[in-house]
Design a protein around this motif. Structure first.
Motif, PDB file in Angstrom:
ATOM      1  N   GLY A   1     -11.179 -16.479 -22.517  1.00 44.11           N
ATOM      2  CA  GLY A   1     -10.867 -14.796 -23.141  1.00 44.11           C
ATOM      3  C   GLY A   1      -9.820 -13.777 -23.243  1.00 44.11           C
ATOM      4  N   VAL A   2      -9.588 -13.919 -21.673  1.00 40.67           N
ATOM      5  CA  VAL A   2      -8.364 -12.733 -21.377  1.00 40.67           C
ATOM      6  C   VAL A   2      -7.167 -13.537 -21.981  1.00 40.67           C
ATOM      7  CG1 VAL A   2      -6.939 -12.591 -19.206  1.00 40.67           C
ATOM      8  CG2 VAL A   2      -9.287 -12.210 -19.190  1.00 40.67           C
ATOM      9  N   LEU A   3      -6.805 -14.416 -21.703  1.00 36.71           N
ATOM     10  CA  LEU A   3      -5.745 -15.569 -21.977  1.00 36.71           C
ATOM     11  C   LEU A   3      -5.202 -14.974 -23.885  1.00 36.71           C
ATOM     12  CD1 LEU A   3      -4.982 -18.308 -19.316  1.00 36.71           C
ATOM     13  CD2 LEU A   3      -4.289 -15.961 -19.590  1.00 36.71           C
ATOM     14  N   PHE A   4      -6.681 -15.043 -23.929  1.00 34.75           N
ATOM     15  CA  PHE A   4      -6.400 -15.525 -25.568  1.00 34.75           C
ATOM     16  C   PHE A   4      -6.033 -14.000 -26.325  1.00 34.75           C
ATOM     17  CE2 PHE A   4      -8.247 -14.432 -29.720  1.00 34.75           C
ATOM     18  CZ  PHE A   4      -8.261 -15.789 -30.631  1.00 34.75           C
TER      19      PHE A   4
ATOM     20  N   ILE B   1     -15.799  -8.892 -22.731  1.00 34.51           N
ATOM     21  CA  ILE B   1     -15.984  -9.813 -23.018  1.00 34.51           C
ATOM     22  C   ILE B   1     -17.653 -10.460 -22.635  1.00 34.51           C
ATOM     23  CG2 ILE B   1     -15.362 -12.331 -21.547  1.00 34.51           C
ATOM     24  CD1 ILE B   1     -12.805 -10.899 -20.840  1.00 34.51           C
ATOM     25  N   ASN B   2     -18.283 -10.221 -23.194  1.00 37.21           N
ATOM     26  CA  ASN B   2     -19.709 -10.867 -23.121  1.00 37.21           C
ATOM     27  C   ASN B   2     -20.100 -12.228 -22.913  1.00 37.21           C
ATOM     28  OD1 ASN B   2     -22.466  -9.759 -22.377  1.00 37.21           O
ATOM     29  ND2 ASN B   2     -22.402  -8.800 -24.605  1.00 37.21           N
ATOM     30  N   VAL B   3     -20.365 -12.385 -21.206  1.00 37.99           N
ATOM     31  CA  VAL B   3     -21.333 -13.916 -21.028  1.00 37.99           C
ATOM     32  C   VAL B   3     -22.027 -13.394 -20.741  1.00 37.99           C
ATOM     33  CG1 VAL B   3     -18.951 -15.323 -20.995  1.00 37.99           C
ATOM     34  CG2 VAL B   3     -19.795 -14.278 -18.705  1.00 37.99           C
ATOM     35  N   GLY B   4     -23.197 -12.178 -20.801  1.00 39.44           N
ATOM     36  CA  GLY B   4     -24.310 -12.061 -20.362  1.00 39.44           C
ATOM     37  C   GLY B   4     -25.633 -12.447 -21.246  1.00 39.44           C
TER      38      GLY B   4
ATOM     39  N   ALA C   1     -12.509  -8.139 -28.744  1.00 40.66           N
ATOM     40  CA  ALA C   1     -13.752  -8.564 -28.152  1.00 40.66           C
ATOM     41  C   ALA C   1     -14.185 -10.200 -27.768  1.00 40.66           C
ATOM     42  CB  ALA C   1     -14.895  -8.302 -28.520  1.00 40.66           C
ATOM     43  N   ALA C   2     -14.157 -11.260 -27.005  1.00 40.73           N
ATOM     44  CA  ALA C   2     -14.716 -12.536 -26.661  1.00 40.73           C
ATOM     45  C   ALA C   2     -16.350 -12.344 -26.061  1.00 40.73           C
ATOM     46  CB  ALA C   2     -13.518 -13.009 -25.583  1.00 40.73           C
ATOM     47  N   LEU C   3     -16.572 -13.185 -27.428  1.00 42.66           N
ATOM     48  CA  LEU C   3     -17.956 -13.194 -27.565  1.00 42.66           C
ATOM     49  C   LEU C   3     -18.518 -14.514 -27.231  1.00 42.66           C
ATOM     50  CD1 LEU C   3     -19.109 -10.697 -30.294  1.00 42.66           C
ATOM     51  CD2 LEU C   3     -19.020 -10.140 -27.277  1.00 42.66           C
TER      52      LEU C   3
ATOM     53  N   LYS D   1      -9.244  -9.722 -33.850  1.00 40.73           N
ATOM     54  CA  LYS D   1      -9.397  -9.106 -33.265  1.00 40.73           C
ATOM     55  C   LYS D   1     -11.204  -9.605 -32.125  1.00 40.73           C
ATOM     56  CE  LYS D   1      -9.247  -4.928 -35.603  1.00 40.73           C
ATOM     57  NZ  LYS D   1      -9.355  -3.853 -36.502  1.00 40.73           N
ATOM     58  N   MET D   2     -11.699 -10.913 -32.690  1.00 39.03           N
ATOM     59  CA  MET D   2     -12.859 -11.329 -32.000  1.00 39.03           C
ATOM     60  C   MET D   2     -12.701 -13.283 -31.485  1.00 39.03           C
ATOM     61  SD  MET D   2     -16.607 -11.264 -32.789  1.00 39.03           S
ATOM     62  CE  MET D   2     -16.408  -9.596 -33.394  1.00 39.03           C
ATOM     63  N   LEU D   3     -12.602 -13.258 -30.990  1.00 35.94           N
ATOM     64  CA  LEU D   3     -13.143 -14.740 -29.769  1.00 35.94           C
ATOM     65  C   LEU D   3     -14.449 -14.552 -29.833  1.00 35.94           C
ATOM     66  CD1 LEU D   3     -11.851 -17.578 -28.735  1.00 35.94           C
ATOM     67  CD2 LEU D   3     -12.406 -17.052 -26.874  1.00 35.94           C
TER      68      LEU D   3
END
Length: 307
Positions: A132-135, A251-254, A276-278, A300-302
């Motif tokens: 997500g960071v690199l995207f 980035i939400n991975v929780g 946002a990477a969700l 805007k979204m991954l």
């Protein structure tokens, strides 16, 4: 009623079953492992209804993924030999209730040993965080958009090393593993936790939870790896997205329910934050017509569909 303490006698005396797809890859691997260990394999079913009452009464070790607390509560009185209950997910809110009464109130009162799978998915989720960071950092959506229309476009690339700050909301196993990778990229790492006096080897500065907005304002990337509990329900609200940089990526991975999802989508739609990477959403699967599916979110979204 079920009783704890797994027998230390012969392995063959242990009776093991699973709630998973019968005949599937997981069931086959469990059956093979049980036979190799000399454990009696009682089989796998999608639900408790697939087992006979006699089989339920003989199960000593039970494993499963995304188990339904209400169905467990219904079968509980029949699981008279149960000693160990292994959940394959890190989160257990589906068993203990999502903010309401526990659908199987006998479980927390019993002596049955219950384990979750905390740490089992740490590395792969941390890698997703960095994806997500690199995207967004390397402008991959913009590059793909240029390719689609055949446009030769040159633009400068930012660099993570020494220039950007990576923040973790509620650092734990996954947050720490993500911080480790961010540190390897040369990023400054900050985090919040309930007990900020406990250090993390990859965090440069630890904030108490009541200074969350202060931390968010510093971050180029915000990673949320928080489990859902009534205390973390919608803990990130509109005011928190307003505190972030306009160039920030969330980035939400929780758990999706830890975020006011409407506020997040509004922040994306109005360019309050960059993207946002969700890996998680408030409802899984998302409802038909979900705002995140729209073309207004292009670039805007991954998104990945949480298992």
């Amino acid at each position: 009623m079920p009783t704890g303490s797994v027998s230390t006698g012969a392995a063959s005396s242990i009776k093991f079953a699973a709630i998973t797809t019968p005949g599937g890859d997981v069931a086959k691997k469990l059956e093979a492992a049980a036979k190799a260990a000399g454990v009696q394999w009682l089989g796998a079913h999608e639900d408790f209804d697939g087992f006979s009452d006699a089989e339920l009464a003989s199960i000593e070790v039970l494993a499963g993924h995304k188990l339904n607390g209400a169905k467990l509560g219904k079968a509980w009185s029949k699981l008279t030999s149960l000693k160990w209950f292994q959940v394959w997910s890190a989160g257990v809110e589906g068993i203990f209730g999502k903010g309401g009464p526990c659908p199987c109130p006998e479980l927390p009162k019993s002596s049955v040993i219950m384990c979750n799978a905390s740490g089992a998915y740490t590395d792969i989720i941390a890698e997703y965080v960095m994806a997500g960071v690199l995207f967004f950092d390397k402008e991959l959506p913009r590059r793909e958009a240029s390719r689609k229309i055949g446009k030769w476009e040159k633009f400068p690339l930012p660099c993570c090393t020494g220039e950007q700050t990576f923040g973790v909301v509620g650092i734990g196993d996954i947050g720490s593993a993500s911080a480790k990778l961010a540190k390897a990229f040369g990023m400054r790492v900050v985090a919040t936790r309930r007990r900020p006096e406990i250090p993390d080897p990859y965090v440069d500065q630890m904030y108490p939870m009541d200074e969350l907005k202060t931390m968010l304002a510093e971050c180029d990337f915000v990673c949320m790896a928080t489990p859902w509990t009534p205390a973390t329900d919608k803990m990130l609200k509109a005011e928190h997205f307003a505190a972030m940089k306009k160039t920030a990526v969330f980035i939400n991975v929780g758990r999706g329910k830890c975020v006011d999802e409407a506020a997040l989508l509004t922040a994306l739609e109005t360019d309050q934050i960059k993207g946002a990477a969700l890996d998680v959403t408030a409802s899984e699967p998302v409802e038909e017509g979900w705002r995140g599916w729209g073309t207004g979110m292009d670039g805007k979204m991954l998104m990945s569909c949480h298992r």
